[in-house]
Design an enzyme around this catalytic site. Structure first.
Site, short mmCIF file in Angstrom:
data_model
loop_
_atom_site.label_atom_id
_atom_site.label_comp_id
_atom_site.label_asym_id
_atom_site.label_seq_id
_atom_site.Cartn_x
_atom_site.Cartn_y
_atom_site.Cartn_z
N ASP A 33 2.02 12.62 -11.57
CA ASP A 33 1.22 12.64 -10.34
C ASP A 33 -0.03 13.47 -10.61
OD1 ASP A 33 2.25 12.33 -7.02
OD2 ASP A 33 0.30 13.20 -7.54
N ASN A 34 -1.17 13.00 -10.11
CA ASN A 34 -2.41 13.78 -10.32
C ASN A 34 -2.64 14.79 -9.20
OD1 ASN A 34 -3.35 12.27 -8.19
ND2 ASN A 34 -4.96 11.21 -9.34
N ASN A 37 -2.99 14.01 -3.58
CA ASN A 37 -2.53 14.04 -2.19
C ASN A 37 -1.15 14.69 -2.06
OD1 ASN A 37 -3.05 13.47 0.54
ND2 ASN A 37 -1.70 11.69 0.50
N SER A 126 3.36 -3.16 0.85
CA SER A 126 3.29 -2.75 2.24
C SER A 126 3.31 -3.97 3.15
CB SER A 126 1.97 -1.98 2.44
OG SER A 126 1.69 -1.84 3.80
N ALA A 127 3.79 -3.76 4.37
CA ALA A 127 3.74 -4.83 5.38
C ALA A 127 2.31 -5.19 5.74
CB ALA A 127 4.50 -4.41 6.63
N THR A 128 1.37 -4.36 5.29
CA THR A 128 -0.04 -4.67 5.55
C THR A 128 -0.44 -5.98 4.87
OG1 THR A 128 -2.25 -3.69 5.59
CG2 THR A 128 -1.02 -3.36 3.60
N TYR A 150 -7.72 -1.45 1.47
CA TYR A 150 -6.40 -0.94 1.07
C TYR A 150 -5.39 -2.08 0.97
CZ TYR A 150 -1.72 0.97 1.64
OH TYR A 150 -0.38 1.23 1.48
N LYS A 154 -3.16 -3.99 -2.32
CA LYS A 154 -1.72 -4.29 -2.40
C LYS A 154 -1.51 -5.78 -2.71
CE LYS A 154 -0.15 -0.18 -1.56
NZ LYS A 154 0.41 0.61 -2.67
N TYR A 178 6.94 -2.05 2.55
CA TYR A 178 7.40 -1.08 3.54
C TYR A 178 6.80 -1.36 4.88
CZ TYR A 178 7.38 1.82 -0.78
OH TYR A 178 7.49 2.32 -2.04
N ASP A 297 -6.35 -2.78 14.41
CA ASP A 297 -4.92 -2.54 14.67
C ASP A 297 -4.28 -3.81 15.25
OD1 ASP A 297 -4.83 0.01 13.77
OD2 ASP A 297 -4.77 0.97 15.74
N1 LIG Z 1 3.40 6.01 3.84
C1 LIG Z 1 3.17 4.78 4.28
O1 LIG Z 1 2.99 4.56 5.49
C2 LIG Z 1 3.16 3.61 3.33
C3 LIG Z 1 3.35 2.32 3.83
C4 LIG Z 1 3.32 1.24 2.95
C5 LIG Z 1 3.09 1.46 1.59
N2 LIG Z 1 2.88 2.73 1.13
C6 LIG Z 1 2.62 2.92 -0.30
O2 LIG Z 1 3.63 3.74 -0.86
C7 LIG Z 1 3.12 4.55 -1.91
C8 LIG Z 1 3.49 5.99 -1.65
O3 LIG Z 1 2.99 6.35 -0.38
P1 LIG Z 1 3.19 7.82 0.22
O4 LIG Z 1 3.21 7.70 1.69
O5 LIG Z 1 4.28 8.52 -0.48
O6 LIG Z 1 1.77 8.44 -0.19
P2 LIG Z 1 1.43 9.88 -0.80
O7 LIG Z 1 -0.06 9.99 -0.77
O8 LIG Z 1 2.23 10.93 -0.15
O9 LIG Z 1 1.94 9.70 -2.30
C9 LIG Z 1 1.18 9.08 -3.29
C10 LIG Z 1 1.12 10.01 -4.49
O10 LIG Z 1 0.37 9.38 -5.55
C11 LIG Z 1 -0.46 10.36 -6.14
N3 LIG Z 1 -1.57 9.62 -6.77
C12 LIG Z 1 -2.54 8.89 -6.14
N4 LIG Z 1 -3.35 8.33 -7.06
C13 LIG Z 1 -2.89 8.70 -8.30
C14 LIG Z 1 -3.29 8.44 -9.62
N5 LIG Z 1 -4.38 7.72 -9.87
N6 LIG Z 1 -2.58 8.96 -10.64
C15 LIG Z 1 -1.49 9.74 -10.39
N7 LIG Z 1 -1.06 10.03 -9.15
C16 LIG Z 1 -1.75 9.52 -8.10
C17 LIG Z 1 -0.85 11.31 -5.01
O11 LIG Z 1 -1.21 12.59 -5.46
C18 LIG Z 1 0.42 11.34 -4.18
O12 LIG Z 1 1.27 12.39 -4.57
C19 LIG Z 1 1.60 4.28 -1.93
O13 LIG Z 1 1.33 3.36 -2.94
C20 LIG Z 1 1.33 3.69 -0.57
O14 LIG Z 1 0.22 2.82 -0.59
C21 LIG Z 1 2.94 3.81 1.97
#
Ligand SMILES: NC(=O)c1ccc[n+]([C@@H]2O[C@H](COP(=O)([O-])OP(=O)(O)OC[C@H]3O[C@@H](n4cnc5c(N)ncnc54)[C@H](O)[C@@H]3O)[C@@H](O)[C@H]2O)c1
Length: 341
Positions: A33-34, A37, A126-128, A150, A154, A178, A297
């Site tokens: 993880d970088n 976030n 994602s459901a998106t 976004y 996906k 999701y 939305d």
């Molecule tokens: N949370 C939601 O509502 C949701 C819904 C549908 C899909 N998703 C997908 O699920 C995944 C996880 O979502 P989340 O809610 O845990 O998000 P999050 O932001 O909490 O986790 C994503 C992680 O990826 C890391 N990251 C981002 N870009 C990176 C890179 N280039 N290299 C290394 N690390 C990187 C961030 O630091 C973060 O820790 C994402 O791909 C998101 O698009 C999330």
């Protein structure tokens, strides 16, 4: 060498909960993880909950040399790919960053995996990808369309995975769509930690309940839904994490597979349903204002869950009261930490 699951984005919200379950199921995990976030202290929390410390590398999925080293030095059996940027609004302002991070990042990861001969991947879709639904509940065969950059990342990644599966035998790919992940680990040690103003309803509601924000704005009260507010399929992050384990284990029993599976509960709840459930869980009032709809939305969205049950043998079990109770425990735990109490 014990076989390992590479978890990209494993210090993030969904990745951290899934890493806990992977470890509890006996897998060795390597988190990449970088931290764009999330925070490195999540690794300590995962260790505290699961009793084993994941290996952790701070680095970027767009770094091919780093990826080659990771694949070379670890006996990686599969990849859980969570890393990505996820804010819809931000993606319309910064489309190139989203395509670079999400699409280019995934291509870098797949190239390194291909070189290393690792062909099992569970991807966070994602459901998106269903855009504005034309029928409910949404089945996996519902047409796909993207309404923002976004969502388009996906869609493109789903297609890249399909192209790869068609081109090369032996890939085992799960594309998990999701619905609306919420809640937190019941320990209160890990949860969703948005930086700045939360983009999603639940963390915002939690912050209003905790007094960190004054009022909730409810976008749209004239939708064609029972109370006029938007309806979504909220899913507890622990159920979601369990769904990943089920998908991985399903893939591992196959010589080759490509799945698209909804991860939702199959139930829709309105914004006001969630506000009331959160008030009950927290014992706090959540003042809100009804304001105009936000562009882009949709009115309502919930999953058809039959394929998940039939194919990977998974079904969500936790309801909205549990989601709110766990989110509240996490919110208050964070507040206590901040004040040192
Ligand atoms: N949370 C939601 O509502 C949701 C819904 C549908 C899909 N998703 C997908 O699920 C995944 C996880 O979502 P989340 O809610 O845990 O998000 P999050 O932001 O909490 O986790 C994503 C992680 O990826 C890391 N990251 C981002 N870009 C990176 C890179 N280039 N290299 C290394 N690390 C990187 C961030 O630091 C973060 O820790 C994402 O791909 C998101 O698009 C999330």
């Amino acid at each position: 060498m014990t076989s390992t699951i590479l978890v990209t984005g494993g210090t993030g919200f969904i990745g951290s909960h899934t890493t806990v379950l992977l470890q509890q199921a006996g897998y060795r995990t390597l988190v990449l993880d970088n931290l764009c976030n999330s925070s490195a202290n999540v690794i300590d929390r995962i260790a505290q909950i699961s009793g084993t410390r994941p290996d952790f590398i701070q680095g970027d999925i767009r770094d091919p040399a780093l990826l080659d080293t990771l694949f070379k030095n670890n006996n990686i059996a599969g990849i859980m790919h969570f890393a990505g940027l996820k804010a819809v609004g931000e993606s319309t302002r910064l489309p190139l960053q989203y395509y670079d991070n999400n699409v280019n990042g995934t291509v870098c990861l797949l190239l390194a995996a291909q070189k290393a001969g690792v062909k099992t991947i569970v991807f966070s879709s994602s459901a998106t990808v269903y855009g504005d639904p034309i029928s409910l509940p949404i089945t996996e065969d519902h047409p796909r369309s993207a309404t923002n950059p976004y969502g388009h990342t996906k869609l493109v990644i789903e297609d890249i995975l399909e192209n790869l599966y068609n081109a090369e035998p032996g890939w085992r790919i799960a594309r998990l769509r999701y619905f609306n992940p919420v809640g937190a680990h019941p320990s209160g040690l890990i949860g969703e930690a948005p930086q700045g103003t939360p983009n999603n309803l639940m963390p915002y509601v939690a912050q209003v309940a905790a007094g960190r924000r004054e009022r909730l704005q409810v976008f749209g009260s004239d939708y064609n839904t029972p109370d006029g507010t938007g309806v979504r399929d909220y899913i507890h992050v622990m159920d979601l994490a369990q769904g990943h384990l089920a998908a991985l284990q399903h893939c591992q029993t196959k010589d080759s597979t490509l799945l698209s599976v909804n991860l939702g509960t199959g139930n829709g709840f309105s914004v006001l349903d969630m506000v009331r459930a959160f008030e009950a869980a927290s014992g706090r009032a959540i003042p809100y204002d009804l304001v105009p709809r936000r562009p882009g939305d949709i009115a309502a969205c919930w999953a058809d869950t039959q394929r998940a049950e039939a194919l990977i043998g998974w079904k969500a079990t936790l309801g909205i009261n549990q989601m709110c109770a766990d989110a509240w425990r996490w919110e208050t735990g964070q507040a206590n930490q901040a004040t040192g109490s």
